[in-house]
Write a protein that holds these residues in place. Structure first.
Motif, PDB file in Angstrom:
ATOM      1  N   LEU A   1       0.827  -1.208   0.000  1.00 34.69           N
ATOM      2  CA  LEU A   1       0.000   0.000   0.000  1.00 34.69           C
ATOM      3  C   LEU A   1       0.865   1.263   0.000  1.00 34.69           C
ATOM      4  O   LEU A   1       0.554   2.238  -0.688  1.00 34.69           O
ATOM      5  CB  LEU A   1      -0.950   0.004   1.203  1.00 34.69           C
ATOM      6  N   THR A   2       1.972   1.231   0.723  1.00 34.55           N
ATOM      7  CA  THR A   2       2.896   2.369   0.731  1.00 34.55           C
ATOM      8  C   THR A   2       3.521   2.567  -0.641  1.00 34.55           C
ATOM      9  O   THR A   2       3.570   3.692  -1.163  1.00 34.55           O
ATOM     10  CB  THR A   2       4.010   2.151   1.786  1.00 34.55           C
ATOM     11  N   GLN A   3       3.984   1.487  -1.254  1.00 35.27           N
ATOM     12  CA  GLN A   3       4.584   1.564  -2.596  1.00 35.27           C
ATOM     13  C   GLN A   3       3.552   2.032  -3.627  1.00 35.27           C
ATOM     14  O   GLN A   3       3.874   2.804  -4.528  1.00 35.27           O
ATOM     15  CB  GLN A   3       5.153   0.201  -3.017  1.00 35.27           C
ATOM     16  N   LEU A   4       2.331   1.585  -3.462  1.00 31.42           N
ATOM     17  CA  LEU A   4       1.266   1.968  -4.393  1.00 31.42           C
ATOM     18  C   LEU A   4       1.029   3.472  -4.362  1.00 31.42           C
ATOM     19  O   LEU A   4       0.778   4.084  -5.398  1.00 31.42           O
ATOM     20  CB  LEU A   4      -0.020   1.201  -4.068  1.00 31.42           C
ATOM     21  N   GLN A   5       1.103   4.074  -3.192  1.00 30.60           N
ATOM     22  CA  GLN A   5       0.907   5.526  -3.082  1.00 30.60           C
ATOM     23  C   GLN A   5       1.921   6.274  -3.961  1.00 30.60           C
ATOM     24  O   GLN A   5       1.560   7.202  -4.682  1.00 30.60           O
ATOM     25  CB  GLN A   5       1.026   5.991  -1.633  1.00 30.60           C
ATOM     26  N   GLY A   6       3.182   5.880  -3.888  1.00 25.48           N
ATOM     27  CA  GLY A   6       4.205   6.504  -4.722  1.00 25.48           C
ATOM     28  C   GLY A   6       3.982   6.247  -6.197  1.00 25.48           C
ATOM     29  O   GLY A   6       4.159   7.135  -7.031  1.00 25.48           O
TER      30      GLY A   6
ATOM     31  N   THR B   1      -7.198   5.934   2.385  1.00 25.85           N
ATOM     32  CA  THR B   1      -8.299   6.290   1.481  1.00 25.85           C
ATOM     33  C   THR B   1      -8.386   5.393   0.247  1.00 25.85           C
ATOM     34  O   THR B   1      -9.448   5.300  -0.359  1.00 25.85           O
ATOM     35  CB  THR B   1      -8.189   7.755   1.031  1.00 25.85           C
ATOM     36  N   THR B   2      -7.300   4.734  -0.128  1.00 26.07           N
ATOM     37  CA  THR B   2      -7.344   3.879  -1.320  1.00 26.07           C
ATOM     38  C   THR B   2      -7.986   2.524  -1.053  1.00 26.07           C
ATOM     39  O   THR B   2      -8.248   1.778  -1.985  1.00 26.07           O
ATOM     40  CB  THR B   2      -5.931   3.652  -1.886  1.00 26.07           C
ATOM     41  N   VAL B   3      -8.238   2.201   0.203  1.00 27.35           N
ATOM     42  CA  VAL B   3      -8.832   0.904   0.536  1.00 27.35           C
ATOM     43  C   VAL B   3     -10.346   1.045   0.613  1.00 27.35           C
ATOM     44  O   VAL B   3     -10.875   1.892   1.314  1.00 27.35           O
ATOM     45  CB  VAL B   3      -8.271   0.360   1.873  1.00 27.35           C
TER      46      VAL B   3
ATOM     47  N   ASN C   1      -5.225   3.806 -10.471  1.00 28.54           N
ATOM     48  CA  ASN C   1      -6.004   3.978  -9.247  1.00 28.54           C
ATOM     49  C   ASN C   1      -6.957   2.787  -9.043  1.00 28.54           C
ATOM     50  O   ASN C   1      -8.164   2.909  -9.227  1.00 28.54           O
ATOM     51  CB  ASN C   1      -6.787   5.291  -9.299  1.00 28.54           C
ATOM     52  N   PRO C   2      -6.408   1.636  -8.648  1.00 34.48           N
ATOM     53  CA  PRO C   2      -7.261   0.454  -8.484  1.00 34.48           C
ATOM     54  C   PRO C   2      -8.098   0.517  -7.212  1.00 34.48           C
ATOM     55  O   PRO C   2      -7.797   1.258  -6.279  1.00 34.48           O
ATOM     56  CB  PRO C   2      -6.234  -0.679  -8.383  1.00 34.48           C
ATOM     57  N   LYS C   3      -9.150  -0.272  -7.201  1.00 27.32           N
ATOM     58  CA  LYS C   3      -9.959  -0.460  -5.997  1.00 27.32           C
ATOM     59  C   LYS C   3      -9.272  -1.555  -5.184  1.00 27.32           C
ATOM     60  O   LYS C   3      -8.983  -2.633  -5.703  1.00 27.32           O
ATOM     61  CB  LYS C   3     -11.368  -0.896  -6.363  1.00 27.32           C
ATOM     62  N   ILE C   4      -9.008  -1.275  -3.909  1.00 27.65           N
ATOM     63  CA  ILE C   4      -8.289  -2.214  -3.047  1.00 27.65           C
ATOM     64  C   ILE C   4      -9.243  -2.755  -1.989  1.00 27.65           C
ATOM     65  O   ILE C   4      -9.906  -1.994  -1.284  1.00 27.65           O
ATOM     66  CB  ILE C   4      -7.110  -1.535  -2.323  1.00 27.65           C
ATOM     67  N   TYR C   5      -9.270  -4.074  -1.876  1.00 30.55           N
ATOM     68  CA  TYR C   5     -10.016  -4.748  -0.825  1.00 30.55           C
ATOM     69  C   TYR C   5      -9.031  -5.555  -0.003  1.00 30.55           C
ATOM     70  O   TYR C   5      -8.326  -6.405  -0.540  1.00 30.55           O
ATOM     71  CB  TYR C   5     -11.081  -5.685  -1.411  1.00 30.55           C
ATOM     72  N   ILE C   6      -8.962  -5.258   1.281  1.00 30.69           N
ATOM     73  CA  ILE C   6      -8.114  -6.036   2.169  1.00 30.69           C
ATOM     74  C   ILE C   6      -8.863  -7.317   2.507  1.00 30.69           C
ATOM     75  O   ILE C   6     -10.012  -7.279   2.953  1.00 30.69           O
ATOM     76  CB  ILE C   6      -7.791  -5.253   3.468  1.00 30.69           C
ATOM     77  N   LEU C   7      -8.216  -8.447   2.269  1.00 33.35           N
ATOM     78  CA  LEU C   7      -8.755  -9.759   2.633  1.00 33.35           C
ATOM     79  C   LEU C   7      -7.734 -10.392   3.562  1.00 33.35           C
ATOM     80  O   LEU C   7      -6.657 -10.767   3.127  1.00 33.35           O
ATOM     81  CB  LEU C   7      -8.933 -10.644   1.400  1.00 33.35           C
TER      82      LEU C   7
ATOM     83  N   LYS D   1      -6.339  -3.143  15.715  1.00 34.62           N
ATOM     84  CA  LYS D   1      -5.308  -2.180  15.308  1.00 34.62           C
ATOM     85  C   LYS D   1      -5.129  -2.202  13.777  1.00 34.62           C
ATOM     86  O   LYS D   1      -5.024  -1.158  13.149  1.00 34.62           O
ATOM     87  CB  LYS D   1      -3.994  -2.500  16.014  1.00 34.62           C
ATOM     88  N   ASP D   2      -5.115  -3.396  13.196  1.00 33.27           N
ATOM     89  CA  ASP D   2      -5.021  -3.508  11.738  1.00 33.27           C
ATOM     90  C   ASP D   2      -6.213  -2.823  11.081  1.00 33.27           C
ATOM     91  O   ASP D   2      -6.072  -2.057  10.125  1.00 33.27           O
ATOM     92  CB  ASP D   2      -4.966  -4.975  11.285  1.00 33.27           C
ATOM     93  N   TYR D   3      -7.399  -3.101  11.605  1.00 35.37           N
ATOM     94  CA  TYR D   3      -8.608  -2.499  11.051  1.00 35.37           C
ATOM     95  C   TYR D   3      -8.540  -0.974  11.136  1.00 35.37           C
ATOM     96  O   TYR D   3      -8.839  -0.278  10.163  1.00 35.37           O
ATOM     97  CB  TYR D   3      -9.846  -3.022  11.779  1.00 35.37           C
ATOM     98  N   GLN D   4      -8.150  -0.444  12.275  1.00 37.16           N
ATOM     99  CA  GLN D   4      -8.054   1.007  12.447  1.00 37.16           C
ATOM    100  C   GLN D   4      -7.041   1.618  11.482  1.00 37.16           C
ATOM    101  O   GLN D   4      -7.274   2.691  10.920  1.00 37.16           O
ATOM    102  CB  GLN D   4      -7.692   1.372  13.892  1.00 37.16           C
ATOM    103  N   ASN D   5      -5.918   0.938  11.282  1.00 36.85           N
ATOM    104  CA  ASN D   5      -4.907   1.432  10.341  1.00 36.85           C
ATOM    105  C   ASN D   5      -5.436   1.436   8.906  1.00 36.85           C
ATOM    106  O   ASN D   5      -5.187   2.361   8.143  1.00 36.85           O
ATOM    107  CB  ASN D   5      -3.629   0.607  10.426  1.00 36.85           C
ATOM    108  N   VAL D   6      -6.179   0.410   8.539  1.00 35.85           N
ATOM    109  CA  VAL D   6      -6.700   0.300   7.171  1.00 35.85           C
ATOM    110  C   VAL D   6      -7.768   1.348   6.890  1.00 35.85           C
ATOM    111  O   VAL D   6      -7.784   1.944   5.820  1.00 35.85           O
ATOM    112  CB  VAL D   6      -7.233  -1.128   6.904  1.00 35.85           C
ATOM    113  N   ILE D   7      -8.668   1.591   7.826  1.00 41.10           N
ATOM    114  CA  ILE D   7      -9.753   2.528   7.521  1.00 41.10           C
ATOM    115  C   ILE D   7      -9.249   3.955   7.327  1.00 41.10           C
ATOM    116  O   ILE D   7      -9.962   4.785   6.780  1.00 41.10           O
ATOM    117  CB  ILE D   7     -10.899   2.488   8.566  1.00 41.10           C
ATOM    118  N   ASN D   8      -8.029   4.220   7.740  1.00 44.00           N
ATOM    119  CA  ASN D   8      -7.436   5.541   7.523  1.00 44.00           C
ATOM    120  C   ASN D   8      -6.757   5.664   6.164  1.00 44.00           C
ATOM    121  O   ASN D   8      -6.249   6.726   5.820  1.00 44.00           O
ATOM    122  CB  ASN D   8      -6.448   5.873   8.642  1.00 44.00           C
TER     123      ASN D   8
END
Length: 135
Positions: free
Chosen positions: A73-78, A108-110, A86-92, A99-106
């Motif tokens: 996700l970090t590399q994708l931002q760059g 915007t690309t997810v 600009n793909p649609k990303i779904y975390i599976l 903590k993982d959930y809180q980090n992901v909801i912040n």
């Protein structure tokens, strides 16, 4: 046709998800399988001049060797800053760590944070929302 990538180190999960996608009408040649984020990122880099071959939807695991979902996700931002990709990303993920959930909801690309296993009904809802023409 829109392509879909499954990025997960678990081969069984990749194959099962591929079967679910085929069951809802996604053609096999439009499903890309990657064992980790680095494989996907290398694919993106090698196709940066032809973004139309890149997947528009990505199902991404968080915990993988080599390059995990967080690093991807970090590399994708760059990468997005250099291209119009600009793909649609779904975390599976199998992680139920809040903590993982809180980090992901912040991030915007997810689009969504989904807990494994995924089923055909969930995949159908995702595709109906973004690509109703293919179902």
């Amino acid at each position: 046709m829109n392509k879909t990538a499954i990025i997960d180190d678990n081969m069984v999960f990749r194959k099962v998800t591929q079967i679910l996608l085929k069951n809802i009408g996604i053609r096999e040649e439009n499903i890309l399988l990657f064992e980790n984020g680095k494989e996907m990122f290398d694919f993106m880099e090698s196709n940066s001049n032809s973004i139309n071959v890149l997947p528009q939807m990505i199902f991404l695991d968080l915990n993988m060797p080599v390059m995990d979902g967080w690093d991807f996700l970090t590399q994708l931002q760059g990468y997005k800053k250099k291209t119009s990709y600009n793909p649609k990303i779904y975390i599976l993920t199998s992680s139920v760590d809040q903590k993982d959930y809180q980090n992901v909801i912040n991030i915007t690309t997810v689009e969504k944070y989904l807990i494994k296993p995924i089923n055909e009904e969930t995949i159908t809802k995702i595709y109906k929302e973004y690509y109703p023409e293919i179902l």
